[in-house]
Scaffold this active site. Structure first.
Site, PDB file in Angstrom:
ATOM      1  N   ARG A 171      -6.385 -12.416  -3.294  1.00  0.00           N
ATOM      2  CA  ARG A 171      -7.311 -11.511  -3.985  1.00  0.00           C
ATOM      3  C   ARG A 171      -6.666 -10.658  -5.073  1.00  0.00           C
ATOM      4  NH1 ARG A 171      -5.421 -10.064   0.673  1.00  0.00           N
ATOM      5  NH2 ARG A 171      -4.754  -7.944   1.134  1.00  0.00           N
TER       6      ARG A 171
ATOM      7  N   VAL B 282       2.862   7.613  -3.965  1.00  0.00           N
ATOM      8  CA  VAL B 282       2.178   8.785  -4.522  1.00  0.00           C
ATOM      9  C   VAL B 282       1.928   9.783  -3.398  1.00  0.00           C
ATOM     10  CG1 VAL B 282       0.157   9.602  -5.783  1.00  0.00           C
ATOM     11  CG2 VAL B 282       1.056   7.318  -6.229  1.00  0.00           C
TER      12      VAL B 282
ATOM     13  N   GLU C  55      -6.082   9.174   2.865  1.00  0.00           N
ATOM     14  CA  GLU C  55      -5.315  10.395   2.586  1.00  0.00           C
ATOM     15  C   GLU C  55      -5.015  10.513   1.096  1.00  0.00           C
ATOM     16  OE1 GLU C  55      -1.337  12.786   4.110  1.00  0.00           O
ATOM     17  OE2 GLU C  55      -1.814  10.820   4.931  1.00  0.00           O
TER      18      GLU C  55
ATOM     19  N   CYS D 184     -17.657  15.739  -1.239  1.00  0.00           N
ATOM     20  CA  CYS D 184     -19.105  15.873  -1.078  1.00  0.00           C
ATOM     21  C   CYS D 184     -19.652  14.629  -0.382  1.00  0.00           C
ATOM     22  CB  CYS D 184     -19.791  16.011  -2.438  1.00  0.00           C
ATOM     23  SG  CYS D 184     -19.453  17.544  -3.327  1.00  0.00           S
TER      24      CYS D 184
ATOM     25  N   CYS E 176      -8.217  -4.533   5.880  1.00  0.00           N
ATOM     26  CA  CYS E 176      -8.208  -5.946   5.495  1.00  0.00           C
ATOM     27  C   CYS E 176      -7.614  -6.803   6.608  1.00  0.00           C
ATOM     28  CB  CYS E 176      -7.387  -6.134   4.220  1.00  0.00           C
ATOM     29  SG  CYS E 176      -8.052  -5.274   2.785  1.00  0.00           S
TER      30      CYS E 176
ATOM     31  N   CYS F 191     -19.001  22.302  -0.104  1.00  0.00           N
ATOM     32  CA  CYS F 191     -17.894  21.349  -0.204  1.00  0.00           C
ATOM     33  C   CYS F 191     -16.547  22.068  -0.173  1.00  0.00           C
ATOM     34  CB  CYS F 191     -18.001  20.537  -1.488  1.00  0.00           C
ATOM     35  SG  CYS F 191     -16.615  19.394  -1.730  1.00  0.00           S
TER      36      CYS F 191
END
Length: 329
Positions: free
Chosen positions: A61, A98, A121, A162, A176, A231
């Site tokens: 994919r 990251v 996360e 939200c 997956c 929120c």
């Protein structure tokens, strides 16, 4: 370029795309599709960020990779291939994890961010940075035969929290690895993300709708997501993920028996010295600025900045122990 004929883009729109910077965070199924389309559309600067290396199981994919790319950093491979597609585009390939300590610098100068993340996360963290900066981004997700995408403009549309106020409990969402994925679905979602990113760059206001696609029944739904008055992120300004203290980052990679370890370390490590030590223990393969070796039933991919992928375990403590044993803390 044929797309300049479109009244929605035109010559002026193409100039805007050529002057823009898009950061693609994650180069899996969604990120490879969206990055490829954005490069071909002439977006002037692409920043491609991913912590992983190419595996054989990705090829079903993840459209930018081939068998010859296995074990190489996804970010570097993607950058090289897309540069060959469109030499007029400036492309950065950044093979980094990251996290809270580096996400703001990785997004510096970006006009739009495309989400190709493999974990919630990171999306919560990205949402907090986007809200803080007023930075538009495009959420995307795909699993089994279903996918979804949404363009988010802080202050105008609902933000990600939200839509999803609380972090899902570990193990509560399919991956997956557990649910599988239809490759046509991830290609559709990546294409939707690229289109939404271009619309944002051209100044078109996002719809505020979550696009939900079922690749088996061919159903496409548009669900309006309302802004929450309570929120935590875009109303109350909570920065629980962005404010996390930087320590050693240990994370399990989605869909594989792999732990990523990113130690507290600045600068490059002595790759040649590590390679020399490890050769006494067995076979070490050098792939440019990374090393691949096997020990104690695990397969290590060690990057020049000290980060490592340890395959063959889903136990963070075992991964930490193996890292300390063979690389050092």
């Amino acid at each position: 370029m044929r797309q300049t004929i479109l009244p929605e883009i035109g010559a002026e729109g193409q100039r805007k795309l050529s002057a823009a910077t898009v950061a693609v965070i994650g180069l899996g199924a969604l990120g490879t599709v969206s990055a490829g389309l954005l490069a071909r559309a002439g977006v002037g600067h692409l920043r491609l960020v991913d912590r992983d290396v190419v595996e054989l199981t990705n090829l079903q994919r993840q459209v930018l990779f081939a068998e010859s790319d296995v074990d190489l950093p996804k970010a570097e491979v993607a950058a090289r291939k897309l540069q060959a597609v469109n030499s007029s585009v400036e492309i950065e390939g950044i093979a980094k994890d990251v996290h809270a300590a580096n996400i703001e610098s990785l997004l510096d100068g970006a006009d739009v961010v495309v989400d190709g993340a493999d974990n919630m996360e990171l999306r919560f963290l990205l949402n907090e940075v986007a809200v803080k900066r007023g930075l538009p981004w495009v959420y995307g997700g795909a699993i089994a035969t279903n996918g979804m995408a949404m363009a988010i403009l802080p202050g105008t549309t609902a933000c990600f929290r939200c839509f999803l106020p609380q972090m899902p409990a570990p193990g509560s969402l399919p991956t997956c690895d557990t649910a599988g994925i239809l490759n046509t679905v991830s290609s559709v979602v990546g294409s939707l993300q690229a289109a939404e990113a271009m619309k944002l760059l051209l100044g078109r206001a996002p719809s505020g709708e979550l696009l939900v696609f079922d690749g088996w029944t061919n159903e496409l739904q548009k669900l309006r997501v309302a802004r929450r008055t309570d929120c935590p992120a875009c109303v109350k300004g909570v920065r629980e993920h962005l404010g996390a203290k930087r320590g050693q980052v240990i994370a399990a990679l989605c869909g594989s028996d792999t732990i990523s370890i990113d130690p507290v370390h600045k600068g490059e490590i002595d790759v040649a010295g590590v390679e020399s030590r490890l050769k006494r223990l067995g076979t070490v393969k050098s792939l440019g600025n990374i090393l691949v070796f096997e020990a104690d039933g695990a397969r290590f991919t060690l990057f020049s900045d000290g980060r490592a992928l340890i395959r063959g375990t889903d136990d963070p403590e075992r991964a930490r122990s193996l890292y300390a044993k063979y690389v050092g803390m």
